[in-house]
Design a protein around this motif. Structure first.
Motif, PDB file in Angstrom:
ATOM      1  N   PRO A  77       0.813  -1.223   0.000  1.00  9.46           N
ATOM      2  CA  PRO A  77       0.000   0.000   0.000  1.00  9.46           C
ATOM      3  C   PRO A  77       0.850   1.277   0.000  1.00  9.46           C
ATOM      4  O   PRO A  77       0.479   2.261  -0.631  1.00  9.46           O
ATOM      5  N   GLU A  78       2.003   1.243   0.666  1.00  8.93           N
ATOM      6  CA  GLU A  78       2.880   2.421   0.687  1.00  8.93           C
ATOM      7  C   GLU A  78       3.392   2.760  -0.709  1.00  8.93           C
ATOM      8  O   GLU A  78       3.557   3.926  -1.053  1.00  8.93           O
ATOM      9  N   ASP A  79       3.652   1.726  -1.519  1.00  7.78           N
ATOM     10  CA  ASP A  79       4.100   1.963  -2.894  1.00  7.78           C
ATOM     11  C   ASP A  79       2.971   2.568  -3.730  1.00  7.78           C
ATOM     12  O   ASP A  79       3.191   3.477  -4.525  1.00  7.78           O
ATOM     13  N   LEU A  80       1.764   2.059  -3.540  1.00  5.60           N
ATOM     14  CA  LEU A  80       0.623   2.630  -4.256  1.00  5.60           C
ATOM     15  C   LEU A  80       0.405   4.085  -3.830  1.00  5.60           C
ATOM     16  O   LEU A  80       0.125   4.948  -4.664  1.00  5.60           O
ATOM     17  N   LEU A  81       0.538   4.353  -2.540  1.00  5.26           N
ATOM     18  CA  LEU A  81       0.394   5.721  -2.045  1.00  5.26           C
ATOM     19  C   LEU A  81       1.409   6.643  -2.717  1.00  5.26           C
ATOM     20  O   LEU A  81       1.065   7.727  -3.179  1.00  5.26           O
ATOM     21  N   LEU A  84       0.369   7.124  -6.481  1.00  4.64           N
ATOM     22  CA  LEU A  84      -0.842   7.911  -6.678  1.00  4.64           C
ATOM     23  C   LEU A  84      -0.713   9.336  -6.148  1.00  4.64           C
ATOM     24  O   LEU A  84      -1.367  10.247  -6.661  1.00  4.64           O
ATOM     25  N   SER A  85       0.121   9.552  -5.146  1.00  5.00           N
ATOM     26  CA  SER A  85       0.330  10.908  -4.614  1.00  5.00           C
ATOM     27  C   SER A  85       0.955  11.830  -5.652  1.00  5.00           C
ATOM     28  O   SER A  85       0.791  13.042  -5.572  1.00  5.00           O
ATOM     29  N   GLY A  86       1.643  11.255  -6.624  1.00  6.75           N
ATOM     30  CA  GLY A  86       2.276  12.046  -7.671  1.00  6.75           C
ATOM     31  C   GLY A  86       1.335  12.470  -8.791  1.00  6.75           C
ATOM     32  O   GLY A  86       1.748  13.146  -9.727  1.00  6.75           O
ATOM     33  N   VAL A  87       0.067  12.099  -8.689  1.00  5.73           N
ATOM     34  CA  VAL A  87      -0.921  12.452  -9.706  1.00  5.73           C
ATOM     35  C   VAL A  87      -1.955  13.359  -9.043  1.00  5.73           C
ATOM     36  O   VAL A  87      -2.838  12.876  -8.324  1.00  5.73           O
ATOM     37  N   PRO A  88      -1.866  14.676  -9.244  1.00  2.00           N
ATOM     38  CA  PRO A  88      -2.747  15.603  -8.521  1.00  2.00           C
ATOM     39  C   PRO A  88      -4.231  15.413  -8.809  1.00  2.00           C
ATOM     40  O   PRO A  88      -5.073  15.799  -7.996  1.00  2.00           O
ATOM     41  N   GLU A  89      -4.575  14.797  -9.922  1.00  2.00           N
ATOM     42  CA  GLU A  89      -5.978  14.571 -10.255  1.00  2.00           C
ATOM     43  C   GLU A  89      -6.607  13.472  -9.394  1.00  2.00           C
ATOM     44  O   GLU A  89      -7.820  13.339  -9.349  1.00  2.00           O
ATOM     45  N   VAL A  90      -5.788  12.663  -8.729  1.00  4.95           N
ATOM     46  CA  VAL A  90      -6.299  11.620  -7.836  1.00  4.95           C
ATOM     47  C   VAL A  90      -6.788  12.298  -6.562  1.00  4.95           C
ATOM     48  O   VAL A  90      -6.015  12.925  -5.846  1.00  4.95           O
ATOM     49  N   VAL A  91      -8.099  12.189  -6.295  1.00  6.39           N
ATOM     50  CA  VAL A  91      -8.679  12.843  -5.120  1.00  6.39           C
ATOM     51  C   VAL A  91      -8.992  11.864  -3.996  1.00  6.39           C
ATOM     52  O   VAL A  91      -9.202  12.276  -2.860  1.00  6.39           O
TER      53      VAL A  91
END
Length: 145
Positions: A77-81, A84-91
């Motif tokens: 999960p830390e890798d997914l975080l 995904l944190s690097g994509v600002p469109e992910v809310v």
């Protein structure tokens, strides 16, 4: 936390700007008693903050999609975080049960911007593929936080 606290929280969820006196008249407490309870709920981190919700369309982010994310092998999960944190469109995003590894909520200004955001997610290491569903109309939205 007792039933009065829960009632106060329910009223604040409906209107975070409600006055202590207005809340007190509904739950049967004085304004000062409501204030003490709210202060305690804040101190105990039951209430994490007060905020506003702005219509995403006003901010130019009216296009949204839910995206199932499928990874190669086991991904923490830390890798997914981090991905995904690097994509600002992910809310919003979370790991899920089932065949997909995660469910991702993306908001973008239009379909081309959504496609660019999806490509950023797909190009991440260990991401095998995605399955997307574009939201046509929002029926219910209840803020859980």
């Amino acid at each position: 936390m007792d039933n009065l606290d829960r009632s106060i929280l329910d009223l604040l969820r409906q209107n975070a700007r409600a006055g202590y006196g207005d809340i007190g008249s509904v739950v049967g407490l004085s304004a000062s008693a409501v204030k003490r309870r709210v202060d305690r709920l804040v101190a105990d981190r039951v209430i994490r903050g007060f905020t506003i919700q702005v219509d995403p369309a006003v901010d130019g982010m009216g296009t949204e999609a839910y995206v199932e994310l499928f990874c190669r092998g086991t991904v923490a999960p830390e890798d997914l975080l981090r991905i995904l944190s690097g994509v600002p469109e992910v809310v919003d995003a979370g790991t899920i049960t089932g065949s997909a590894d995660a469910m991702v909520h993306i908001r973008a200004r239009d379909i081309p911007a959504l496609e660019i955001a999806l490509e950023k997610v797909r190009l991440a290491p260990n991401v095998d593929h995605t399955r997307s569903a574009i939201v046509l109309s929002r029926l219910i939205h209840r803020a859980a936080d």
